[in-house]
Scaffold this motif. Sequence first.
Motif, short mmCIF file in Angstrom:
data_model
loop_
_atom_site.label_atom_id
_atom_site.label_comp_id
_atom_site.label_asym_id
_atom_site.label_seq_id
_atom_site.Cartn_x
_atom_site.Cartn_y
_atom_site.Cartn_z
N ASP A 13 45.77 32.83 47.99
CA ASP A 13 44.74 33.23 47.04
C ASP A 13 44.86 34.72 46.76
OD1 ASP A 13 43.83 30.65 47.05
OD2 ASP A 13 42.16 31.04 48.42
N GLY A 14 44.56 35.08 45.53
CA GLY A 14 44.71 36.46 45.14
C GLY A 14 45.93 36.69 44.27
N TRP A 15 46.77 35.65 44.13
CA TRP A 15 47.94 35.70 43.27
C TRP A 15 47.77 34.70 42.13
CZ3 TRP A 15 52.42 38.72 43.79
CH2 TRP A 15 52.53 39.46 44.96
N GLU A 16 48.27 35.07 40.95
CA GLU A 16 48.27 34.17 39.80
C GLU A 16 49.71 33.90 39.39
OE1 GLU A 16 47.05 34.13 35.05
OE2 GLU A 16 46.48 35.83 36.33
N THR A 17 50.09 32.62 39.38
CA THR A 17 51.45 32.27 38.97
C THR A 17 51.59 32.43 37.46
OG1 THR A 17 51.74 30.73 40.81
CG2 THR A 17 53.16 30.42 38.88
N LEU A 18 52.59 33.20 37.03
CA LEU A 18 52.84 33.43 35.61
C LEU A 18 53.92 32.50 35.06
CD1 LEU A 18 52.87 37.34 35.64
CD2 LEU A 18 50.95 35.82 35.10
N TYR A 19 54.91 32.18 35.91
CA TYR A 19 56.03 31.34 35.44
C TYR A 19 56.77 30.81 36.66
CZ TYR A 19 60.20 29.92 32.80
OH TYR A 19 61.23 29.20 32.24
N LEU A 58 62.57 30.00 40.96
CA LEU A 58 62.09 31.25 40.38
C LEU A 58 60.56 31.20 40.39
CD1 LEU A 58 61.96 33.85 38.61
CD2 LEU A 58 62.25 32.35 36.63
N LEU A 59 59.96 32.22 40.96
CA LEU A 59 58.52 32.34 40.98
C LEU A 59 58.15 33.72 40.49
CD1 LEU A 59 55.65 31.38 41.70
CD2 LEU A 59 56.06 32.21 44.04
N HIS A 60 57.45 33.79 39.37
CA HIS A 60 56.96 35.05 38.82
C HIS A 60 55.43 35.01 38.90
CE1 HIS A 60 56.52 37.92 35.14
NE2 HIS A 60 56.39 38.57 36.28
N ALA A 61 54.87 35.95 39.64
CA ALA A 61 53.43 35.92 39.89
C ALA A 61 52.85 37.32 39.83
CB ALA A 61 53.14 35.29 41.25
N GLN A 62 51.57 37.38 39.54
CA GLN A 62 50.85 38.64 39.47
C GLN A 62 49.79 38.68 40.57
OE1 GLN A 62 48.18 39.34 36.05
NE2 GLN A 62 49.19 41.32 35.83
N ARG A 63 49.66 39.82 41.20
CA ARG A 63 48.62 39.96 42.22
C ARG A 63 47.31 40.29 41.52
NH1 ARG A 63 48.04 44.10 47.26
NH2 ARG A 63 46.21 43.08 48.14
N ALA A 64 46.37 39.37 41.61
CA ALA A 64 45.11 39.51 40.89
C ALA A 64 44.07 40.28 41.69
CB ALA A 64 44.56 38.14 40.51
N ARG A 65 44.20 40.21 43.01
CA ARG A 65 43.22 40.95 43.85
C ARG A 65 43.78 41.17 45.24
NH1 ARG A 65 41.12 35.66 43.78
NH2 ARG A 65 40.83 34.75 45.88
N ALA A 89 50.97 46.05 44.05
CA ALA A 89 49.61 46.53 43.79
C ALA A 89 48.84 45.51 42.96
CB ALA A 89 49.66 47.86 43.05
N VAL A 90 47.53 45.54 43.06
CA VAL A 90 46.69 44.68 42.24
C VAL A 90 46.97 44.97 40.77
CG1 VAL A 90 44.32 44.13 41.59
CG2 VAL A 90 44.92 44.48 44.01
N GLY A 91 47.24 43.93 40.01
CA GLY A 91 47.58 44.06 38.61
C GLY A 91 49.07 44.11 38.34
N ASP A 92 49.87 44.33 39.39
CA ASP A 92 51.32 44.35 39.24
C ASP A 92 51.87 42.93 39.48
OD1 ASP A 92 53.87 45.24 38.80
OD2 ASP A 92 54.04 46.37 40.68
N ASP A 93 53.13 42.73 39.13
CA ASP A 93 53.74 41.42 39.29
C ASP A 93 54.99 41.52 40.14
OD1 ASP A 93 55.07 42.88 37.33
OD2 ASP A 93 55.76 41.09 36.27
N ALA A 94 55.46 40.36 40.58
CA ALA A 94 56.69 40.28 41.36
C ALA A 94 57.41 38.99 40.99
CB ALA A 94 56.39 40.30 42.86
N GLY A 95 58.73 39.07 40.95
CA GLY A 95 59.53 37.89 40.68
C GLY A 95 60.43 37.60 41.86
#
Length: 232
Positions: free
Chosen positions: A78-84, A225-232, A61-67
């Motif tokens: 586009d629409g994802w923000e890489t956190l780590y 390892l890719l940890h990202a958040q769905r921004a939109r 979901a938008v605002g949630d993250d996935a690793g």
Amino acid sequence: MTTTAAAHPLDNPFWSALTTRQAHFALGGALARRYAPDVSPIAALPAAGPDNVAALSELVAVGDDAGLVGPFAPALPDGWETLYESTIVQMIRPDPAPLPEGDAGVVRLARGDVEEMLALVELTKPGPFRSRTIELGVYIGIRDGGRLVAMAGERSCAGAFHEVSAVCTHPDVQGRGLARGLIGRVVNRMLRAGETPYLHVDSRNPRAIDLYVALGFVRRAEFPLLHAQRAR
């Protein structure tokens, strides 16, 4: 040509877990799966094609993250923000000999301990832990003056392999061998069940890697390892 998941369960460990022994925790289908968000942010793919990435986006979901930890951690659109981003070392303990368990008083942790577990994880950052992660296996801990100061437990199951996870010690009590004793108890429980222990550790954590080597773990593989958040 699309690459498919390898045959050995540890070659794509979280996909193996989410399609077999832990399928009851999974959301998704043939193209992408993830643990329920309150269990873990970890997701897995059987391949790295655009259909897999699209299916992953449907699960987050938008605002949630996935690793993503495994052979398929593709660049996200586009629409994802890489956190780590990092490299994860997968280690396995083929030695069936039991480990020392230490002499500290150990308790089995339960749902009523989750708030303290989350606080310890937030302080020490051993990896993701959420409100229902405790349902994935047995977690044990050590208390000092009533305060939870160390813990370890079980996370994913892939074939006959069981993952040691959430190993952490409060900075105030480091150096007492508490983590060694907890790992020993978790590993020995797995050995008694006829399972082979394995674990994942960030390649940027050489201290932890050295500890696991001293306990008989050997490197088996490395994964992105890719940890990202769905921004939109």
